[in-house]
Structures are given as structure tokens and as C-alpha cells.
Design an enzyme around this catalytic site. Sequence first.
Site, PDB file in Angstrom:
ATOM      1  N   PRO A   1       0.849  -1.207   0.000  1.00 49.78           N
ATOM      2  CA  PRO A   1       0.000   0.000   0.000  1.00 49.78           C
ATOM      3  C   PRO A   1       0.877   1.247   0.000  1.00 49.78           C
ATOM      4  O   PRO A   1       1.584   1.521   0.966  1.00 49.78           O
ATOM      5  CB  PRO A   1      -0.806  -0.127   1.300  1.00 49.78           C
TER       6      PRO A   1
ATOM      7  N   ASP B   1       6.002   2.078   1.834  1.00 53.88           N
ATOM      8  CA  ASP B   1       5.122   0.936   2.040  1.00 53.88           C
ATOM      9  C   ASP B   1       4.475   1.146   3.412  1.00 53.88           C
ATOM     10  O   ASP B   1       5.125   1.010   4.452  1.00 53.88           O
ATOM     11  CB  ASP B   1       5.937  -0.360   1.999  1.00 53.88           C
ATOM     12  N   HIS B   2       3.177   1.479   3.424  1.00 53.90           N
ATOM     13  CA  HIS B   2       2.520   1.880   4.672  1.00 53.90           C
ATOM     14  C   HIS B   2       2.341   0.713   5.641  1.00 53.90           C
ATOM     15  O   HIS B   2       1.967   0.926   6.805  1.00 53.90           O
ATOM     16  CB  HIS B   2       1.158   2.514   4.365  1.00 53.90           C
ATOM     17  N   ARG B   3       2.608  -0.506   5.203  1.00 53.70           N
ATOM     18  CA  ARG B   3       2.575  -1.641   6.126  1.00 53.70           C
ATOM     19  C   ARG B   3       3.762  -1.588   7.085  1.00 53.70           C
ATOM     20  O   ARG B   3       3.699  -2.126   8.193  1.00 53.70           O
ATOM     21  CB  ARG B   3       2.618  -2.964   5.354  1.00 53.70           C
TER      22      ARG B   3
ATOM     23  N   VAL C   1       6.154   1.439   7.165  1.00 50.58           N
ATOM     24  CA  VAL C   1       6.559   2.803   7.530  1.00 50.58           C
ATOM     25  C   VAL C   1       5.319   3.657   7.784  1.00 50.58           C
ATOM     26  O   VAL C   1       4.419   3.739   6.938  1.00 50.58           O
ATOM     27  CB  VAL C   1       7.417   3.430   6.411  1.00 50.58           C
TER      28      VAL C   1
END
Length: 536
Positions: free
Chosen positions: A331, A507-509, A511
Amino acid sequence: MTVEEFKLPDVGEGVAEGELVSWLVAPGDRVEEDQPVAEVETDKALVEVPSSYDGTVEELFVEEGEMVPVGDVIISFRVDETGAGDEEAADDAEPESTADDEAEPEPAADDEAEPSEPDTPSGRTFAPPSARRLARELGVDIAAVEGSGPGGRVGEADVRAHTAGDARDAAGPESDAAPAPTPTDVGSDDRKSAVSERGDDGSGGAATTAAGAPDPAGRDTTLATPATRKLARDLDVDIDDVLTDETRDGEAFVTDEDVQAYADAAESAAAAEPAPEPSPVDADAGGTGADAPAPETPETTAADAGDETVPYRGVRRTIGKQMERSKFTAPHVSHHDTAEVDALVEARAELKPTAEERGVKLTYMPFVMKAIVAGLKAHPYLNSELREDDEEIVLRKEYDLGIAVATDAGLMVPVVEDVDEKGIFELAAEVRDLAARARERELKPAEMKGSTFTVTNFGAVGGEYATPIINYPETAILGLGAIEERPVVRDGEVVPAPTLPLSLSIDHRVVDGAVAAEFANTVMEHLEHPLLLLSH
């Protein structure tokens, strides 16, 4: 002699297939071990495939432009069972004659030996993949075709001639006046095909079309660069038919200009060709336009509309698959900011003369790379990899930066290793070397693997902000805009100042947005105060 088949090796560290761009050898050529025999485009590199044998090329099993899975047979060689070194040793040794030696039978005379094909000891037939494919389409046994090429090599014209001969034999002696048409003659009425059957006198000259199209050369072997072969494929031209006056090593050598001229002449001839006369059935139908069956109208295609189609494979397909995997796996969230880089511009200007004295062209990229390392050390989650299967995040201790380079073949990402251990000038020289070799397609696959963080410089073509896609399985990528003077507010006044736009995708998973902003602030701090880079 034995026949050894050679399979496409894994030339890209685990890649499953590659496009065979061009052959560097032809049947009958003598090759040595480690000599390149083909160029294959795989992963993100164009690599040469070396031979594993000393011997003579017997057969090519793959057409140029075909996708080949790793492990498929692409070429075969006739290989001596006894090594050359053993033969030389045998020649040098002169043992004394013995009774056993004298009792050895003399070799049989040539006229007493079993008949064999001198050029094909294995009994196999020399034919390029195109001729074999045509033979399969026409239901012809390629071994039964008499070849007219060097060493009995069978070409497409030989296959067609063999087919026409079989048709005449099947029709009987009373049908001599009407030979069977070749596939290109069907439906052409009195017009001649651009490729004619071999004449009764054994000549292989191709006929000229009634509209004045160029006579195809009809060669079995043609020398050309990979780029020229690609142009021929794009223009739907058989490179063996292209006329040329240039030769190399006794073989015809075709250039881009030859291919374009041949294609233009063929197109002009096709445009000038008159429409065929109505058939007797049409003339005698006697019906009105409404009563007569409407002619079949082919559906309009992209080619009819003047559109151009480009194969989606090789480097372009690899990039596409990588981008798709990244975008639909991680994401993405983008963070944008702008650094005011007055001091950076001054520092580069001051160091440029020293760099030039050392033969180095100094750009802003080395400064940015060092600033990124400072940010990664302060915020290690941006220098990480998420291993989903193991349910763990690996915080990388190496600082190996991928540098995106735009090339004619697509985006290449060579890797600069150990950025934290190198100086500004050393980084500048290495980046310039990698970028140059990327554009020339001379990078090795290993030089484009293992990066921990990637930088892309869309500002080189005038961009400002973007939303770059992460180079998966990394967790972040930084995009650089163009350094230009833009309005900034200082001491309550709007003034012009050189600024550098930054676009960070994460990568919002792995960071969080706040961590991304803190990383960007660290990078900007080091760019706005270049002396801080001396501590990294």
C-alpha cells in the site's frame, strides 16, 4: 563425432525465460568453448550466451524474437569425441612399428564405403527454424527436401519447390502445364507472387511482382546487427530478402537503411497494384447490388487505422510485472516536501573544478545519496524489507542504493553498493559509469540486484513532483524534482531561491506517515547544510 544439444542456461540469476534477440552464429560455423552464440534479453539486461562446446554449429532450434524458457534446447553442435589436445599428442608420437600395427586392416576405399552425407555426418538436415516451420505447416518431411544452400542447407524456397514438385507428381504427367500454386500464389489470379518457386533450370531467382515490388534476395544467411533485425521485424520484412551491396566475411550485411528502403519500395508497389478483375462468378451473377452477396469486410484493426503495435516483452514486460507486483502488494503512500538548497548549489560549484581535475563530472546526485544514507541511519525502517511468509521485517545494515536510469529499452536500476563508505567524487564516478553502461545495455544482471533503497530523478526531464512506485521488496523510494529557482518566503518576504522538490513513497505496512516525514526532514537538513555530509 557426436551431436550435443545446448539448452538455454539461467543467465539472469533465477529468471524463467528470455527473448532470443539475435543469433551470432549460423549452421556450419566453427565455434570454441565460451564463444558467444546468441544474444538473449532477460530480466533487465541484454546478455550474450556462450557455447559450452568446441565444435561446429549443426542446427538452430529457435527463431530470433521468440521467447524461450530456461532449459529449452536452442542450438546443437557437432563435437569431436576426442579432444584436439589428444589428436595433437597422437600426431606428435611416433611409436615403433609392431606386428599388431601391421595387422591392422587398411581403411576401405572411398568407393567401397557406405554412402553418407559429407556435410552432415549425423544424418540430420541443415535448415533454419523458418524453413522447418514452413515444412511443418505444409506437411513436408524436411529430411526429404533437397537443399540448394551451402552444404545442402535447406531454405524456405527449397521447401516450396519440393511441395510444388510433389503436387505435380501426384497430378500425373498430363498436368505439366499447371504447376501447383505455392501458398503465396493462392487467390492471386494472374499476378505473380513476390516469392516464386524454383525454376526448372534450377535457378532460385525470385520473381518481381507485377506492380514493381523489389525482387527478394532470398538468402539463407544474412549478417545484421540486433537493432537492424528488430527494425525488420517491426516493418514485417524478411531480412533474408533485403537487397544489399555490402558484405562482411563473404556474407551479405544488411543495414537499417537497406531494410527501410526495401520496406518503402514494397509499400509503394502494393499501393500502386491495380485491383483484381471481377471473377466470372461475379460477372455472371446478374443480380442487382441488393441481390448480390455483400463482400466480406474484415474488421477494422489497429493496423488498418494506422496505429503501431509494439511487442510487450523483454525489458518492458519485466518492468511492467515488477511495477504491478509492487503496486498491488505494498500500500503506497507519498509524502512531498521541498528543500531550499542555496548552500548545496554553492558547495557543488566550489567542488566542480577539483572534480574536473580528477576527471570526474560532479552532479547533485552524490550529495543526495549521502543525505539519504544519513536519513536511513536515523530511520532504519526505510532501509528494510518485509518478509511476509516469515512475518518479519528485516532492517538492512547495508546502504546499497538503486539509481533509476532511463534508457531506450526502459527503466534500468543499477546499484551503487556501500554508499556510506564512499566519498562524493567516488560516488559521482561510479554513478556516471553505471548510467552509461545501462544506456548501452552493458550492465550485468548482478549489477541491478540487491538494492536496499532506490532514487529516481525525474527532475532530469523537467519534472517537479510525482508518486514513484517502490522498487519491491524495498519499503521506500525517493523521487527528485528539478533544482530550479522558485519563490520562497524569508523574513516575511517572497524571494527567489534554488529549491529541490522531493517525492517520497513508502510501504505503509512498514513505515508510518510520521516516520516518512521525519526521514524527509533529515534528508533536507543535510541538503540544506552540506557540511553535515562530512559526518557520513
